[in-house]
Scaffold this motif. Structure first.
Motif, PDB file in Angstrom:
ATOM      1  N   THR A  72     -25.204   3.722 -25.873  1.00  0.00           N
ATOM      2  CA  THR A  72     -26.110   4.212 -25.017  1.00  0.00           C
ATOM      3  C   THR A  72     -27.606   4.008 -25.451  1.00  0.00           C
ATOM      4  O   THR A  72     -28.503   3.714 -24.685  1.00  0.00           O
ATOM      5  N   ALA A  73     -27.851   4.561 -26.516  1.00  0.00           N
ATOM      6  CA  ALA A  73     -28.958   4.205 -27.029  1.00  0.00           C
ATOM      7  C   ALA A  73     -29.541   2.594 -27.402  1.00  0.00           C
ATOM      8  O   ALA A  73     -30.743   2.755 -27.062  1.00  0.00           O
ATOM      9  N   GLN A  75     -28.675   0.288 -25.391  1.00  0.00           N
ATOM     10  CA  GLN A  75     -29.110   0.159 -23.953  1.00  0.00           C
ATOM     11  C   GLN A  75     -30.557   0.547 -23.468  1.00  0.00           C
ATOM     12  O   GLN A  75     -31.416  -0.336 -23.095  1.00  0.00           O
ATOM     13  N   GLN A  76     -30.807   1.744 -23.893  1.00  0.00           N
ATOM     14  CA  GLN A  76     -32.224   2.163 -23.762  1.00  0.00           C
ATOM     15  C   GLN A  76     -33.224   1.489 -24.489  1.00  0.00           C
ATOM     16  O   GLN A  76     -34.226   1.294 -24.022  1.00  0.00           O
ATOM     17  N   TYR A  77     -32.835   1.449 -25.932  1.00  0.00           N
ATOM     18  CA  TYR A  77     -33.760   0.839 -26.813  1.00  0.00           C
ATOM     19  C   TYR A  77     -34.139  -0.606 -26.463  1.00  0.00           C
ATOM     20  O   TYR A  77     -35.101  -1.159 -26.487  1.00  0.00           O
ATOM     21  N   GLU A  79     -34.195  -2.023 -23.221  1.00  0.00           N
ATOM     22  CA  GLU A  79     -35.515  -2.075 -22.408  1.00  0.00           C
ATOM     23  C   GLU A  79     -36.813  -2.115 -23.133  1.00  0.00           C
ATOM     24  O   GLU A  79     -37.598  -3.016 -22.648  1.00  0.00           O
ATOM     25  N   TRP A  80     -36.795  -1.330 -24.056  1.00  0.00           N
ATOM     26  CA  TRP A  80     -38.416  -1.213 -24.795  1.00  0.00           C
ATOM     27  C   TRP A  80     -38.481  -2.509 -25.472  1.00  0.00           C
ATOM     28  O   TRP A  80     -39.363  -2.797 -25.714  1.00  0.00           O
ATOM     29  N   PRO A 195     -37.751  10.771 -24.000  1.00  0.00           N
ATOM     30  CA  PRO A 195     -36.540  10.574 -24.768  1.00  0.00           C
ATOM     31  C   PRO A 195     -36.850   9.701 -26.223  1.00  0.00           C
ATOM     32  O   PRO A 195     -37.718   8.590 -26.103  1.00  0.00           O
ATOM     33  N   SER A 196     -36.301  10.200 -27.283  1.00  0.00           N
ATOM     34  CA  SER A 196     -36.619   9.411 -28.550  1.00  0.00           C
ATOM     35  C   SER A 196     -35.580   9.969 -29.583  1.00  0.00           C
ATOM     36  O   SER A 196     -34.670  10.797 -29.418  1.00  0.00           O
TER      37      SER A 196
END
Length: 443
Positions: A72-73, A75-77, A79-80, A195-196
């Motif tokens: 999950t992390a 995937q989020q990272y 995008e960044w 979120p971080s």
């Protein structure tokens, strides 16, 4: 293996993949700790840099940092990482002479966003200070004789004359960390942070991190300094490889063109293309083998006596991965040849490669690093041409330089690719940020 006596310490240099795998990986439970470094780990790092911590102190920051490896992390990272890469590509178009500066801005901004949950807004001086935190810390390791005779640290403080030299560096490093940490800590406490890693792992009540505020600060800022500096250096090595081996560069471009299209039909590569761009993945691994960022890894110290193939290594023996001979233990070691990694494990950057360390103390951010290298190598291969702009020594990269590490002429592949980059940057809402970077860089 080569045994070296350094002061009061005994280090065994591991010079082949086989012994590294046996000692560091298979016997990792007995080679997890570090030898004492009273200056670099103690005075300079306030005993809080997990890289040099002994096993009993290292386990807790390691536990909380494992969240960086979750699907999950990532995937989020991801995008960044793609957004910051798009801005970097726009910076390449707008200010090609500052190519090396764009690498650092990208790397620092990505890891800053992962750690703190916000895009990077720091002055040039603040960025240089953070880079120097890494440079000065690494430069302190083993520099003082006290690190090689750690029992001298038991002397009364008034006899420890070396403290007058090293304490100001440790205090300066602490103050830099604090200037980055305090603002995000206040936002988390006020419920205003995005979120971080800091908000959702390090300071979240459910993580039950047992360290105090200063411990948490060092965990977060180590992530920023380590993640930003190594990615910057690896991308600089990529440019050197493009100068030295244009045939490999063109082969990689052909792979990207096949997957992402050519000219007006092209799109920028994405992280979702990783499985289809195996040669780009192999290039990332070859960069780290060909010109290793870390010539030696920190010692893995035996926490008990170890017997290995007739040798007995007593507790306290340090094992060091000697990266140059380990990396050269292959066919055509002097060549930049990504094909050596085309073995079905291209998308696992740690498989068969020891630049991230190994065993239980392997760098927890290696997957993040792989994704940053992949997305930027693929896009630079696709859109940018690199040529020498003067004399350089291909074996001297000056990785710690804040100025251009070697002379390079940078041009965009064609007007079509300039337009593609600007379109993507506009869609990602980072074109204006790239223009600000251009206007603030003075060359």
């Amino acid at each position: 293996m080569t045994t070296v006596h350094l002061g009061a310490k005994t280090w065994v240099f591991l010079n082949s993949k086989r012994v590294v795998a046996e000692i560091i990986a298979k016997r990792g439970s007995a080679t997890n700790t570090r030898s004492p470094m009273p200056v670099s780990s103690g005075i300079v790092s306030h005993d809080r840099r997990s890289l040099l911590m002994p096993q009993d102190k290292w386990a807790e920051p390691r536990r909380v940092m494992h969240s960086l490896l979750s699907g999950t992390a990532l995937q989020q990272y991801g995008e960044w990482q793609e957004t910051e890469s798009t801005q970097m590509m726009a910076e390449y178009v707008l200010k090609p002479r500052a190519w090396y500066r764009h690498h650092y801005r990208y790397a620092n901004s990505v890891v800053h966003r992962i750690a703190f949950g916000e895009r990077l807004i720091k002055s040039t001086k603040e960025l240089e200070d953070m880079q120097n935190c890494v440079t000065f810390f690494v430069g302190s390791i083993g520099t003082s004789v006290i690190d090689w005779f750690p029992d001298l640290d038991r002397l009364p403080k008034f006899l420890q004359v070396w403290r007058y030299y090293w304490k100001p560096l440790g205090d300066w490093n602490y103050d830099v960390y604090r200037s980055w940490w305090d603002p995000i800590r206040k936002k988390v406490d006020a419920g205003k942070a995005g979120p971080s890693f800091v908000r959702d792992s390090l300071l979240h009540p459910e993580t039950k991190y047992t360290g105090n505020d200063e411990n948490a600060m060092y965990v977060a800022l180590q992530l920023i300094e380590a993640g930003s500096d190594t990615t910057r250096e690896a991308l600089n090595i990529f440019v050197m490889a493009a100068l030295e081996h244009p045939d490999v560069f063109l082969k990689a471009r052909a792979e990207v063109d096949r997957v992402c299209g050519v000219g007006k039909d092209a799109r920028l590569p994405r992280l979702s293309d990783m499985e289809q761009l195996n040669y780009i993945c192999a290039m990332a691994k070859e960069l780290l083998r060909w010109r290793p960022i870390f010539v030696l890894t920190p010692d893995h110290t035996a926490s008990k006596d170890i017997e290995f193939e007739g040798y007995v290594f007593p507790e306290g023996t340090g094992f060091v991965i000697n990266e140059v001979p380990v990396g050269a233990e292959c066919e055509r070691p002097d060549d930049f040849w990504p094909e050596r990694w085309m073995d079905g494990h291209e998308t696992d950057i740690a498989h068969g490669l020891w630049q991230f360390g190994g065993g239980r103390r392997i760098c927890v951010g290696y997957r993040l690093a792989q994704r940053s290298l992949f997305i930027n190598i693929a896009r630079l291969v696709q859109c940018v041409d690199f040529r020498p702009a003067g004399f350089y020594n291909p074996k001297v990269l000056n990785l710690e330089a804040t100025d251009e590490p070697f002379p390079v002429q940078v041009t965009i592949r064609s007007k079509e690719y300039e337009e593609l980059i600007f379109q993507e940057a506009t869609a990602a809402e980072v074109l204006e940020d790239a223009k600000l970077v251009r206007d603030n860089i003075k060359l």
